[in-house]
Each structure stands twice: as C-alpha cells, then as structure tokens.
Motif scaffolding. Sequence first.
Motif, PDB file in Angstrom:
ATOM      1  N   ALA A  48     -40.759 -20.223  -0.862  1.00 33.29           N
ATOM      2  CA  ALA A  48     -40.498 -21.277  -1.842  1.00 33.29           C
ATOM      3  C   ALA A  48     -40.012 -22.548  -1.149  1.00 33.29           C
ATOM      4  O   ALA A  48     -40.411 -23.670  -1.511  1.00 33.29           O
ATOM      5  CB  ALA A  48     -39.461 -20.792  -2.855  1.00 33.29           C
ATOM      6  N   ALA A  49     -39.166 -22.388  -0.140  1.00 30.86           N
ATOM      7  CA  ALA A  49     -38.671 -23.549   0.596  1.00 30.86           C
ATOM      8  C   ALA A  49     -39.802 -24.204   1.390  1.00 30.86           C
ATOM      9  O   ALA A  49     -39.903 -25.435   1.451  1.00 30.86           O
ATOM     10  CB  ALA A  49     -37.538 -23.126   1.529  1.00 30.86           C
ATOM     11  N   LYS A  50     -40.666 -23.374   1.979  1.00 26.59           N
ATOM     12  CA  LYS A  50     -41.797 -23.900   2.744  1.00 26.59           C
ATOM     13  C   LYS A  50     -42.771 -24.645   1.822  1.00 26.59           C
ATOM     14  O   LYS A  50     -43.380 -25.649   2.229  1.00 26.59           O
ATOM     15  CB  LYS A  50     -42.520 -22.762   3.460  1.00 26.59           C
ATOM     16  CG  LYS A  50     -43.547 -23.209   4.502  1.00 26.59           C
ATOM     17  CD  LYS A  50     -44.041 -22.018   5.309  1.00 26.59           C
ATOM     18  CE  LYS A  50     -45.025 -22.479   6.403  1.00 26.59           C
ATOM     19  NZ  LYS A  50     -46.237 -23.082   5.861  1.00 26.59           N
ATOM     20  N   ALA A  51     -42.872 -24.156   0.591  1.00 22.42           N
ATOM     21  CA  ALA A  51     -43.742 -24.836  -0.372  1.00 22.42           C
ATOM     22  C   ALA A  51     -43.211 -26.240  -0.675  1.00 22.42           C
ATOM     23  O   ALA A  51     -43.996 -27.179  -0.878  1.00 22.42           O
ATOM     24  CB  ALA A  51     -43.832 -24.012  -1.661  1.00 22.42           C
ATOM     25  N   GLU A  52     -41.870 -26.388  -0.694  1.00 24.90           N
ATOM     26  CA  GLU A  52     -41.292 -27.720  -0.894  1.00 24.90           C
ATOM     27  C   GLU A  52     -41.616 -28.627   0.290  1.00 24.90           C
ATOM     28  O   GLU A  52     -41.849 -29.826   0.121  1.00 24.90           O
ATOM     29  CB  GLU A  52     -39.777 -27.624  -1.096  1.00 24.90           C
ATOM     30  CG  GLU A  52     -39.345 -26.941  -2.386  1.00 24.90           C
ATOM     31  CD  GLU A  52     -39.870 -27.656  -3.621  1.00 24.90           C
ATOM     32  OE1 GLU A  52     -40.059 -28.898  -3.571  1.00 24.90           O
ATOM     33  OE2 GLU A  52     -40.107 -26.983  -4.637  1.00 24.90           O
ATOM     34  N   MET A  53     -41.644 -28.059   1.487  1.00 20.62           N
ATOM     35  CA  MET A  53     -42.030 -28.830   2.659  1.00 20.62           C
ATOM     36  C   MET A  53     -43.490 -29.254   2.547  1.00 20.62           C
ATOM     37  O   MET A  53     -43.849 -30.408   2.877  1.00 20.62           O
ATOM     38  CB  MET A  53     -41.799 -28.020   3.938  1.00 20.62           C
ATOM     39  CG  MET A  53     -42.302 -28.705   5.215  1.00 20.62           C
ATOM     40  SD  MET A  53     -41.466 -30.264   5.597  1.00 20.62           S
ATOM     41  CE  MET A  53     -40.089 -29.630   6.586  1.00 20.62           C
ATOM     42  N   ASP A  54     -44.334 -28.353   2.081  1.00 22.03           N
ATOM     43  CA  ASP A  54     -45.754 -28.692   1.917  1.00 22.03           C
ATOM     44  C   ASP A  54     -45.920 -29.855   0.944  1.00 22.03           C
ATOM     45  O   ASP A  54     -46.740 -30.759   1.160  1.00 22.03           O
ATOM     46  CB  ASP A  54     -46.535 -27.477   1.414  1.00 22.03           C
ATOM     47  CG  ASP A  54     -46.627 -26.372   2.468  1.00 22.03           C
ATOM     48  OD1 ASP A  54     -46.451 -26.685   3.664  1.00 22.03           O
ATOM     49  OD2 ASP A  54     -46.851 -25.205   2.083  1.00 22.03           O
ATOM     50  N   LYS A  55     -45.130 -29.864  -0.156  1.00 22.49           N
ATOM     51  CA  LYS A  55     -45.196 -30.960  -1.133  1.00 22.49           C
ATOM     52  C   LYS A  55     -44.735 -32.271  -0.493  1.00 22.49           C
ATOM     53  O   LYS A  55     -45.324 -33.331  -0.735  1.00 22.49           O
ATOM     54  CB  LYS A  55     -44.326 -30.633  -2.352  1.00 22.49           C
ATOM     55  CG  LYS A  55     -44.820 -29.472  -3.187  1.00 22.49           C
ATOM     56  CD  LYS A  55     -43.842 -29.167  -4.312  1.00 22.49           C
ATOM     57  CE  LYS A  55     -44.268 -27.925  -5.090  1.00 22.49           C
ATOM     58  NZ  LYS A  55     -43.269 -27.561  -6.138  1.00 22.49           N
ATOM     59  N   ALA A  56     -43.678 -32.173   0.316  1.00 28.08           N
ATOM     60  CA  ALA A  56     -43.166 -33.381   0.972  1.00 28.08           C
ATOM     61  C   ALA A  56     -44.196 -33.936   1.951  1.00 28.08           C
ATOM     62  O   ALA A  56     -44.404 -35.156   2.036  1.00 28.08           O
ATOM     63  CB  ALA A  56     -41.856 -33.055   1.694  1.00 28.08           C
ATOM     64  N   ILE A  57     -44.866 -33.040   2.670  1.00 24.80           N
ATOM     65  CA  ILE A  57     -45.891 -33.469   3.627  1.00 24.80           C
ATOM     66  C   ILE A  57     -47.040 -34.143   2.891  1.00 24.80           C
ATOM     67  O   ILE A  57     -47.547 -35.200   3.315  1.00 24.80           O
ATOM     68  CB  ILE A  57     -46.401 -32.264   4.440  1.00 24.80           C
ATOM     69  CG1 ILE A  57     -45.303 -31.780   5.402  1.00 24.80           C
ATOM     70  CG2 ILE A  57     -47.662 -32.627   5.213  1.00 24.80           C
ATOM     71  CD1 ILE A  57     -45.655 -30.490   6.124  1.00 24.80           C
ATOM     72  N   ALA A  58     -47.467 -33.533   1.777  1.00 25.79           N
ATOM     73  CA  ALA A  58     -48.581 -34.093   1.005  1.00 25.79           C
ATOM     74  C   ALA A  58     -48.241 -35.495   0.506  1.00 25.79           C
ATOM     75  O   ALA A  58     -49.085 -36.406   0.538  1.00 25.79           O
ATOM     76  CB  ALA A  58     -48.907 -33.172  -0.169  1.00 25.79           C
ATOM     77  N   ARG A  59     -46.992 -35.680   0.073  1.00 27.84           N
ATOM     78  CA  ARG A  59     -46.584 -36.991  -0.426  1.00 27.84           C
ATOM     79  C   ARG A  59     -46.554 -38.024   0.703  1.00 27.84           C
ATOM     80  O   ARG A  59     -46.995 -39.165   0.528  1.00 27.84           O
ATOM     81  CB  ARG A  59     -45.211 -36.889  -1.087  1.00 27.84           C
ATOM     82  CG  ARG A  59     -44.781 -38.183  -1.799  1.00 27.84           C
ATOM     83  CD  ARG A  59     -43.492 -37.970  -2.594  1.00 27.84           C
ATOM     84  NE  ARG A  59     -43.213 -39.110  -3.420  1.00 27.84           N
ATOM     85  CZ  ARG A  59     -42.593 -40.221  -3.020  1.00 27.84           C
ATOM     86  NH1 ARG A  59     -42.207 -40.322  -1.751  1.00 27.84           N
ATOM     87  NH2 ARG A  59     -42.358 -41.225  -3.849  1.00 27.84           N
ATOM     88  N   GLU A  60     -46.039 -37.623   1.843  1.00 33.39           N
ATOM     89  CA  GLU A  60     -45.966 -38.544   2.971  1.00 33.39           C
ATOM     90  C   GLU A  60     -47.369 -38.936   3.439  1.00 33.39           C
ATOM     91  O   GLU A  60     -47.629 -40.093   3.794  1.00 33.39           O
ATOM     92  CB  GLU A  60     -45.181 -37.908   4.129  1.00 33.39           C
ATOM     93  CG  GLU A  60     -43.703 -37.723   3.858  1.00 33.39           C
ATOM     94  CD  GLU A  60     -43.016 -39.026   3.498  1.00 33.39           C
ATOM     95  OE1 GLU A  60     -42.899 -39.894   4.393  1.00 33.39           O
ATOM     96  OE2 GLU A  60     -42.626 -39.192   2.328  1.00 33.39           O
ATOM     97  N   GLU A  61     -48.259 -37.967   3.424  1.00 31.39           N
ATOM     98  CA  GLU A  61     -49.646 -38.239   3.837  1.00 31.39           C
ATOM     99  C   GLU A  61     -50.298 -39.202   2.853  1.00 31.39           C
ATOM    100  O   GLU A  61     -51.027 -40.127   3.259  1.00 31.39           O
ATOM    101  CB  GLU A  61     -50.419 -36.926   3.916  1.00 31.39           C
ATOM    102  CG  GLU A  61     -51.794 -37.072   4.552  1.00 31.39           C
ATOM    103  CD  GLU A  61     -52.470 -35.727   4.768  1.00 31.39           C
ATOM    104  OE1 GLU A  61     -53.327 -35.636   5.663  1.00 31.39           O
ATOM    105  OE2 GLU A  61     -52.116 -34.757   4.047  1.00 31.39           O
TER     106      GLU A  61
END
Length: 747
Positions: free
Chosen positions: A576-589
């Motif tokens: 679940a925490a890694k999924a939040e990182m994935d969302k943050a990466i997608a937004r930054e990209e």
Amino acid sequence: MPHRLESESRKLLGRLREALAGDNEGQARLDRVVDLIASSMQAEVCSIYLFRDSETLELCATQGLEQEAVHQTRMRLGEGLVGRTAQSGTVINTADAPAAKGFRYMPETGEERYSSFCGVPIQRLGDSLGVLVVQTKAARELTPDEVYALEIVAMVIAEMTELGAFVGEGAALSARHQQPVMLRGTVAQEGASEGQVFLHEPRVVVTNPISDDPDRELARLREGVETLRKSIDNMLMGARTADTDQAQVLQAYRMFANSSSWMKRMEADVANGLSAEAAVEKEQSLARTRLSKAGDAYLRERLHDLDDLSNRLLRILTGQGSNAEHDMPDAPILVARNIGPGELLDYGKKLKGIVLEEGSVGSHAAIVARAWAIPLVINAKGVTREALNGDTILVDGEQGIAHLRPDDTVHAAFRDKLEMQTRAQERYASIRDLPATTKCGQTISLMMNAGLIADLPSLEGSGAEGVGLFRTELQFLIRNQMPKRAELSALYSRVLKSADGKRVAFRTLDIGSDKVLTYMKPNDEPNPAMGWRAIRVGLDKPGVLRMQLQALLRAADGGPLAVMFPFVAQMSEFRAAKAEMDKAIAREEKLGHALPSKLEIGAMLETPSLAFAPDTFFQEVDFISIGGNDLKQFFFAADRENERVRKRYDTLDVSFLTFLEQIVKRCQTSGTPVSFCGEDAGRPVEALCFAALGLRSLSMRPASVGPVKHLLRRVHLAEVRAVMDKAIAEGHQSVRRAVSDWLVYQV
C-alpha cells in the motif's frame, strides 16, 4: 484570621527577621528561632527536626525538651508523630499525643510532661527539609489560626535554609547548592562530558521571605497577578480559533490564573507577614503536597499547570529567571524538567550534554541528542531543584549519572575517563578513511544515522560510508503546523548535496508513540508504542505521505534516491505504501519533473511478524533495514521506556541472535540487501556478533563508527562465530561473556 493573631504573626516574623539578620550562625540561630516561636505561641515546647539523610530525622534545636537530646535523638521517616508528619507532608495536630496513631515515646527528651502535639512540615516546593513541632502541657489542639501561623513560620524557615541561614558548626543543615550531589537517572544517549549548568528555566530564589510592609507587598502581589492574567489573555488571543486544542488548554490555564481562592490565600499570607514572593511559594508548596498525592490522574496533571503559573508569577515579581540575563557558559550542559524539540534546537550544537528531570529514551530530546552525539541523562529526579546556573556538572551517559559540584576525587576520576576517550578518538581518526575490512577479508559497510542538516558534516569526519537512516520526523516535530512540500523538498535537497554522492536512506514520517505532532489531534491509546504510529499513520493519512514522497522525488532532481517505510508489520502495508509512491511518481512525471535515476524502496523490519512475511515480500522489497530498537522490545515484550524491564534482556541473547540470523538467511536467499540500524549497531561487541551472523551493513550514531571499525579490522569473523557457536552448544543464554572473554586475549 482575627486582627490580634494577624498582628502576633507579623510580630513573630519581624522578630525572626531580626534574629536571622544577626551575627549568630548555625546552631545559635536555630536555638534563637525555637525560643522566639515558643514564647510567641505561649507554648512550653518548640522543636525543629531536620533531615540528616533522606530517611533520618534529627532533633536539631529545642526550647522545652532536654538539651542533651539535641543532635542525639533521631528517628526514621514515618516513625513517631514527627516521622509521620515528614512522610505525609501534612500537619498532625492532636490534644492527646500518646493516644495518637504512630506515637513513639522518646524518654531522653523528657517530653512525657507534654500532652499536646502539633507538627508542621518544613518543605520547599516538594523538597522536605524537616518538621517544626509545638507542644504544651495542657491537652488542647491548636486552633486553625495558630496552625496557619506555624505554617507561615515553617515557610520562612524553609526559605532561609535555601539561603544558607542555618549553616555553621553544630547545625544539621549544610549550605544548599554548595555541596556535591550525585543524581542517578536513565541513559538516553551515551557519552561523557564536563561543563557548567545552563538552566532552561532558571530557578527563582526568594531572598526576602519576610515583609515589614504588608500594604506594599499586597500591591506588588496584585500587580503581578494582573500582569500574569494579561499575559495569558494575550496567549489565548493568539490561538487561531476558540475551539482548538491549544485554546482549550489555555482556557483551563486562564481559569487557574483567575482563581479567587488562590488569590485570597496568597493575600492572607502577605497580611500575616510574608513577602509577595514567599506567599506565592508557600501556596505552591502546599498545592504540590496535596496534588502530588491525589489518586486522580487529572488532578496530578493540574499540578504542572499550577507550577507553571506560580513560576511565571515569581519571575514577574522578582525579575529573575530569564536566561537572557545569563550568557551561555563555555561548555553548557542543559538542565531542564523537560524540553520540546524546537526549544532544544534553538540552543544549537553548542550544548555539551543534557540532563532532564523527566523524558523518555524515545523522546524528542533523545532524538536530537543522538543526532548531535551528546550525552543525555533523563529521569534525574531533583536536578532542577539542586542545580544553579554555572554549577560544575559532569554527565556520565554510560551510567546515567550526573555529578553536580563534584568533589576533587570524583572530578579527577571523571577527567581521566574523558582523557581516555579523547585518546581513543585520536586512534580512531587514524583509520577514518580505511574500510571496515576484517582480517578474513569481509568488508562491513558502516553507515551513520542522522536527522538534521547539521548532522551531515559528521559524515566525512566519522568515516561513515553514507546515511543508513535519515529521520524525517524532526522537521515535522519542531513546527507548530504542517511543513509545506516546497520546504521539505529544499531540505532533502540540501541533505543529498551535503552527502556529496554518498547514499542516504530517507525514512518516511515516523510519528506516534512518544513522537506527537502538536497540530495533529492526539489519540489517547493505552499502549502507543503498539498503536497508531509510523506507516499506519501514513496509510490512514495518504495526503501527508504522498506530499512527503513528492518532496523526496523532487529533491533527488534526477539523481539516486533511497526511501524506506517505518514499522511495516505485513506485506500488504508495504504494498500500500509502495502504491502511494507509484502515484507520486506518476504525478511528477505528468508535471514534467525529473525522476530519480535509481529508486530504492525499502522497509524497516521492526516487528517480528514481518520476519515471517511471504517470500514474495522479500523479493519485492529493494532493501530491508532491521530497526533494532523496536524489534528488540517487541521480541522480548519489554517496553524500552520501562526501566524495570528495558535492561532485563540482552541483545546477544541466543534466542534473539537466532531470530536475526533467520532474517539474514531469508534476505540472502532472495538477494535482498539487509542492514541493522539502531543503538546496538554502534556497540562494538554487538556489531562484531552481527557481522559474524552475516550482516554486512550497520547503521549507527557517527561517534560509534570509529570504535566499531577499530574492532572489526582486528578480528577473523570465523573465529568469532566459532566462539558464539561454542557458547550456544554449551547452553549459555547469551554469548556476551564468551565473546568478551575471547576478545581480551585476541585483540
């Protein structure tokens, strides 16, 4: 109180002031005091009993009892009516002393001729000094007004002891704040230092307990209270909204400050001859005695409010107590009841040590002390009462001891210890740039823990290869509101630049337990260490977690980044925490920001449950950091804040080492890098055993890197493992003694 008694009380205090201002010292002054009280109270006997030590009271002066008994008659705390008065901190007033509970007959005093007994405790702000006793032949209880008058006198006696009025040949009292004192507390950060006391809230010393102008003192008291009330009103107006937690606390605070009963009691004290300052302290002492014994936790907590109010009022009346008046000494040792992270950081790294009357090993102060690598002793009861600004103080963070005003013998021994440490540090400096490679060719990566940008210069000086743990919660704890993403990003960027290419593992926000944000609604939990904390808070408040992850991604600015999630108990939490990182990466990209050239996402293994997670967890995680402090307390079910059990269990216990080895083997099987992070990693013998188990990365405070490297470079790990295996085969519970004994002959 009738006017006659008020006048008599003031007359008695006036005569006491004259007696205390004379040339007599020590015993002569005590004798004069009991004579004055006996004649004023029209009593046949007045006696003063003082503490010889914390458990023994001694008859030190008397009018009416046998003089031969002075300095000969002693009793234990709680023994007899005098001992009971001292133990309870309350008045015992009886017309028939022999029939009273706890009465003890002392034939050497000749007191059998006296029926009544009134004992009044001599105490100052919770510090019990002795008992003032009045006895009469007639069987009568003293009236409330007479008891009140004795309390006034006992208050003055207590204040005069603070000023050393009874110091001299034959007297039981020694000069306060001049004698050596050893205070035993709890180790919160190891190390040793020598310096001068720097009080966070300097104590107020009342130099004028007796007044000769009640009207002037009443005016001073009322003016001071009015100033106090206005200051609280201003604080309340500064609260953002009337329904905030802060405003609710201040409302309760305001209620205390506007208490009419508190004011009336202080006005009565002044009317009876006390100065405004002495009246405040008298009521503060009595309230401490009452509230400290209350069974209601709420009432006990109110003691802190009343203490703070009284101290504020004393500072207003005397003009004392502001550290702005005192320059910080050359080697300041901060002494405080407790202190928040923001206040502590304001002092900067100039501090050489910290001694707290309260606190915990996981408190904000402990976190900062570890970051600064300065010794910290907590739970040193009485230190704020005993210490004065500028006092010499020695802090032994290895033993949890503070020596105030040490004698020459203690001072010399301590300086020898400091010199040995200095020589050792010089020896470690010579190997600073060398790898921690054992004689058998195994290289152990030694990393440092950090939490402040000011810690990063230690990276080069310590010889650490990188930062194995960067605590990100300090930037949240020292503020009154949530930091902005841009502020965090700028800070993390400075951290990475200061590391100059060396790896930094950022731990996401680890709050909860004893790390509470003032701007986040607190949760009353019966066991906060096992409650809503760390990654559990992050997953329940994903906006905060995501904001922090975005700040970290932006700080990397296209370079490498390592992030780990704290207190992960099961695989689903990591996912679940890694999924939040994935969302943050997608937004930054999507925003067109640069992404890290290399992103490592790890987990801290601090609960035994994660050690038994499915194989897929170990395959998915980029690295694991064993959080030794928490893992140890949960493995042994021993709260690390509880002194009764904290040191009961050994890190080198065979069961714990076996458990650690299982974790290491699972990580080796999956090819997952694993490190050990915590206080034990910085202890050379423990670090040696961890390396023998197969751990190849350890993270510790900067000052520990040298000692650990020094030992690792001098051993063969196979030989260490053989010693450990032999101890295990022989049925030893811990391998500590076996390894330590072996090192004596090998190193």
